[in-house]
Structures are given as C-alpha cells and as structure tokens.
Design a protein around this motif. Structure first.
Motif, mmCIF file in Angstrom:
data_model
loop_
_atom_site.group_PDB
_atom_site.id
_atom_site.type_symbol
_atom_site.label_atom_id
_atom_site.label_comp_id
_atom_site.label_asym_id
_atom_site.label_seq_id
_atom_site.Cartn_x
_atom_site.Cartn_y
_atom_site.Cartn_z
ATOM 1 N N ASP A 103 7.013 6.367 2.161
ATOM 2 C CA ASP A 103 7.216 5.154 1.948
ATOM 3 C C ASP A 103 6.450 4.648 0.529
ATOM 4 O O ASP A 103 6.129 3.280 0.607
ATOM 5 N N ALA A 104 6.281 5.413 -0.279
ATOM 6 C CA ALA A 104 5.599 4.931 -1.628
ATOM 7 C C ALA A 104 6.506 3.614 -2.070
ATOM 8 O O ALA A 104 7.816 3.660 -2.009
ATOM 9 N N LEU A 105 5.682 2.584 -2.627
ATOM 10 C CA LEU A 105 6.358 1.514 -3.108
ATOM 11 C C LEU A 105 6.393 1.451 -4.704
ATOM 12 O O LEU A 105 5.563 1.898 -5.429
ATOM 13 N N ASN A 106 7.546 1.091 -5.149
ATOM 14 C CA ASN A 106 7.683 0.716 -6.688
ATOM 15 C C ASN A 106 7.029 -0.731 -6.819
ATOM 16 O O ASN A 106 6.582 -1.363 -6.149
ATOM 17 N N ASP A 107 7.274 -1.071 -8.128
ATOM 18 C CA ASP A 107 6.629 -2.584 -8.473
ATOM 19 C C ASP A 107 7.418 -3.449 -7.685
ATOM 20 O O ASP A 107 7.107 -4.577 -7.873
ATOM 21 N N ALA A 108 8.640 -3.399 -7.188
ATOM 22 C CA ALA A 108 9.318 -4.400 -6.406
ATOM 23 C C ALA A 108 9.359 -4.316 -4.906
ATOM 24 O O ALA A 108 9.790 -5.186 -4.115
ATOM 25 N N GLY A 109 8.256 -3.298 -4.564
ATOM 26 C CA GLY A 109 7.742 -3.062 -3.233
ATOM 27 C C GLY A 109 8.938 -2.410 -2.290
ATOM 28 O O GLY A 109 8.993 -2.320 -1.279
ATOM 29 N N LYS A 110 9.949 -1.601 -3.222
ATOM 30 C CA LYS A 110 11.007 -0.905 -2.478
ATOM 31 C C LYS A 110 10.589 0.382 -2.333
ATOM 32 O O LYS A 110 9.721 1.125 -3.111
ATOM 33 N N THR A 111 11.046 1.023 -1.207
ATOM 34 C CA THR A 111 10.680 2.457 -1.032
ATOM 35 C C THR A 111 11.959 3.401 -1.519
ATOM 36 O O THR A 111 12.894 2.828 -1.771
ATOM 37 N N PRO A 112 11.620 4.634 -1.356
ATOM 38 C CA PRO A 112 12.561 5.556 -2.063
ATOM 39 C C PRO A 112 13.854 5.526 -1.111
ATOM 40 O O PRO A 112 14.985 5.680 -1.526
ATOM 41 N N LEU A 113 13.782 5.110 0.236
ATOM 42 C CA LEU A 113 14.823 4.970 1.169
ATOM 43 C C LEU A 113 15.637 3.883 0.847
ATOM 44 O O LEU A 113 16.985 4.072 0.685
ATOM 45 N N VAL A 166 -0.822 14.696 -9.169
ATOM 46 C CA VAL A 166 -0.369 13.412 -8.522
ATOM 47 C C VAL A 166 0.578 12.627 -9.392
ATOM 48 O O VAL A 166 0.445 12.602 -10.570
ATOM 49 N N ASP A 167 1.506 12.188 -8.786
ATOM 50 C CA ASP A 167 2.710 11.649 -9.483
ATOM 51 C C ASP A 167 1.912 10.264 -10.382
ATOM 52 O O ASP A 167 1.195 9.400 -9.907
ATOM 53 N N PRO A 168 2.233 10.276 -11.537
ATOM 54 C CA PRO A 168 1.521 9.388 -12.600
ATOM 55 C C PRO A 168 1.535 7.767 -11.975
ATOM 56 O O PRO A 168 0.757 7.103 -12.302
ATOM 57 N N CYS A 169 2.936 7.570 -11.479
ATOM 58 C CA CYS A 169 2.801 6.062 -10.976
ATOM 59 C C CYS A 169 2.028 5.736 -9.679
ATOM 60 O O CYS A 169 1.532 4.865 -9.772
ATOM 61 N N VAL A 170 2.030 6.784 -9.046
ATOM 62 C CA VAL A 170 0.945 6.594 -7.766
ATOM 63 C C VAL A 170 -0.334 6.679 -8.029
ATOM 64 O O VAL A 170 -1.061 5.558 -7.845
ATOM 65 N N SER A 171 -0.789 7.622 -9.078
ATOM 66 C CA SER A 171 -2.197 7.569 -9.612
ATOM 67 C C SER A 171 -2.545 6.267 -10.201
ATOM 68 O O SER A 171 -3.642 5.740 -9.978
ATOM 69 N N ARG A 172 -1.805 5.611 -11.317
ATOM 70 C CA ARG A 172 -2.033 4.526 -11.787
ATOM 71 C C ARG A 172 -2.116 3.182 -10.809
ATOM 72 O O ARG A 172 -2.987 2.489 -11.236
ATOM 73 N N ALA A 173 -1.277 3.212 -9.996
ATOM 74 C CA ALA A 173 -1.350 2.103 -9.000
ATOM 75 C C ALA A 173 -2.613 2.269 -8.051
ATOM 76 O O ALA A 173 -3.328 1.117 -7.930
ATOM 77 N N LYS A 174 -2.901 3.459 -7.700
ATOM 78 C CA LYS A 174 -4.416 3.563 -7.057
ATOM 79 C C LYS A 174 -5.599 3.166 -8.144
ATOM 80 O O LYS A 174 -6.595 2.527 -7.412
ATOM 81 N N ILE A 181 3.700 12.834 -2.358
ATOM 82 C CA ILE A 181 4.038 11.593 -2.580
ATOM 83 C C ILE A 181 4.153 10.563 -1.349
ATOM 84 O O ILE A 181 5.143 11.388 -0.588
ATOM 85 N N PRO A 182 3.665 9.733 -0.825
ATOM 86 C CA PRO A 182 3.842 9.027 0.731
ATOM 87 C C PRO A 182 5.549 8.814 0.786
ATOM 88 O O PRO A 182 6.192 8.234 -0.343
#
Length: 260
Positions: free
Chosen positions: A79-89, A35-43, A76-77
């Motif tokens: 519309d996964a969000l980064n720490d600024a709430g932005k999506t990959p799009l 699982v992407d490390p950023c996704v797993s840490r957020a969860k 990875i979803p």
C-alpha cells in the motif's frame, strides 16, 4: 540510505513501466537499486522524484510478475502511497487489470483506502481510464469493480467530496456502469456535499442518455434542490436555456406533477 541519481532512477522506473523484469532483477541484484528511489526520497523527507513508485507503474500496466518481484524482493509496501496518496491497487483498478488487483489484494492491499482527495480504488474502477476505443471497457471495469466489492469495497461508500459510485459513473458518462452500480445498491439520488445530485451533474454535462436513465428508469425527483435551493430545471436554464430546459420540461411531464 543513499538516494540514486536521476538517470538511474529513471531507468528503474522505465523498466517497471515496460514490464522489463530482467532489468529490474539485475538493478536490484547488483545493488544499483536497493530501495525504490521514490520510497527512499519520501522517507528522507526530500522531494519525490516521480509521482509513482515502480510498484505503482507496474501495477498500472498490469505487469504482475514485476509487481510480485517489487513486493517480495524489493520490499516495496503493497500500500505504498504516491504523491496523490493513491496505492498501487488504485492504479491497477483505474486500468481494470484484474489479475494484478487480485494479486495485490492477496498480498494484503487495502480495498477501502482513501487517497488525499478521498477517492478509493472502487471509484477508480468505476470511472476507469481505459481507451475510448476499447470495445470491452465496460466488462473490464465491471470485473474490476466486482473484485473490489468482494474484497471489502462498499458500493454505498462516500468519498470525502461527497461523491458516490453513481456520481463517478455519471461523470464518466457511462450508462452501462450507471446501471451496474445502481443494481449493486448505489443510490441514484444521493447528493454530494454541496447538495448536487447525479442528475444535476448529468444536466450540466449535457449527457442526455444519463438524464434519460435517471429520470425514466430510476424516477429521480426533479423537485430535489441543492444547498442553494436551486432546482435541476433552474440549473438547466443557467447552463443551456433552450436545449436543456426544453429537455427537462419534457421529462417532467412524464415523471412528476411538480417541477419547481
């Protein structure tokens, strides 16, 4: 769900940045990254390792093959969000990677998503983060904006701050983009939440070409005031008394009969 060490996570994220699909595939196939490390840490509620997931990084650089693998295999979803709430799009739109944007939208990405500051992918496309020496930057940004407009983006949408597409174009100092967004239906006079119009922003940043277009092409009213009751001319005196006030007074003689 185990959290990977920093060195492994960095190798994974660097591979996504570089478009190194072989490394991404190998790390996922051998179980190094499930699982992407950023996704797993957020969860798990722990601190995020990086601002962006691997998907954000790949999208920002236009690596469509990596983007596809991360969505379809790593799950990875879209519309996964980064720490600024932005999506990959939004990341892809900021750098006008049209192919990547089309792929993400085809996977169900939300063109109207607002980040933590109320910003949207359309604003990212209009403002753009392309290099200043890119001779095709306007055409690329225009193409990215059109993709979003065709997929549910709204040229009249207002960010949480009150900024419109015109504010974004003016802030970028992009005369061509200003013309484009107005042609698409954006209001060149619409104020943001503090009553600041695009003209006021252009004056404050001394963007003469933008001021010229707003006043002479779009006939923006100089009488308009902000919530404090301050006119554009008054604001010009506060910022640069000689150059700006003289400039706006000259335009005022051609565009309206009343300055204050």
């Amino acid at each position: 769900m185990s959290v990977v060490d920093d060195e492994t996570a960095n190798r994974w994220l660097d591979a996504a940045k570089a478009g190194d699909l072989d490394t991404i595939r190998t790390m996922h196939a051998d179980g190094t990254i499930a699982v992407d490390p950023c996704v797993s840490r957020a969860k798990e509620g722990t601190d995020e390792l990086k601002k962006d997931t691997a998907l954000h990084l790949a999208a920002q650089r236009g690596h469509v093959d990596v983007v596809s693998f991360l969505i379809n295999k790593v799950k990875i979803p879209v519309d996964a969000l980064n720490d600024a709430g932005k999506t990959p799009l939004a990341n892809a739109a900021s750098y006008a990677h049209s192919d990547t944007m089309e792929f993400l939208l085809g996977c169900g990405a939300d063109a109207a998503h607002k980040d933590r500051h109320g910003g949207m992918a359309l604003g990212e496309a209009i403002g753009g983060s392309l290099p200043s020496d890119d001779d095709d930057s306007f055409e690329k940004k225009k193409a990215a904006a059109l993709i979003l407009l065709r997929r549910g983006g709204d040229i009249k949408a207002v960010e949480d701050s009150g900024w419109t597409a015109v504010h974004v174009a003016v802030d970028a100092g992009d005369v061509q983009m200003l013309s484009f967004v107005v042609q698409c239906g954006a209001d060149p006079s619409a104020p943001e939440e503090d009553g600041i119009t695009p003209l006021t922003f252009a004056v404050e940043d001394k963007k003469v070409d933008i001021v010229d277009m707003l006043l002479l092409t779009y006939r923006v009213r100089l009488e308009t005031t902000n919530k404090k009751g301050e006119s554009v001319i008054y604001g010009a005196y506060k910022i640069a008394p000689l150059m700006q006030a003289t400039l706006l007074q000259a335009y005022a003689q051609r565009t309206c009969s009343c300055i204050f």
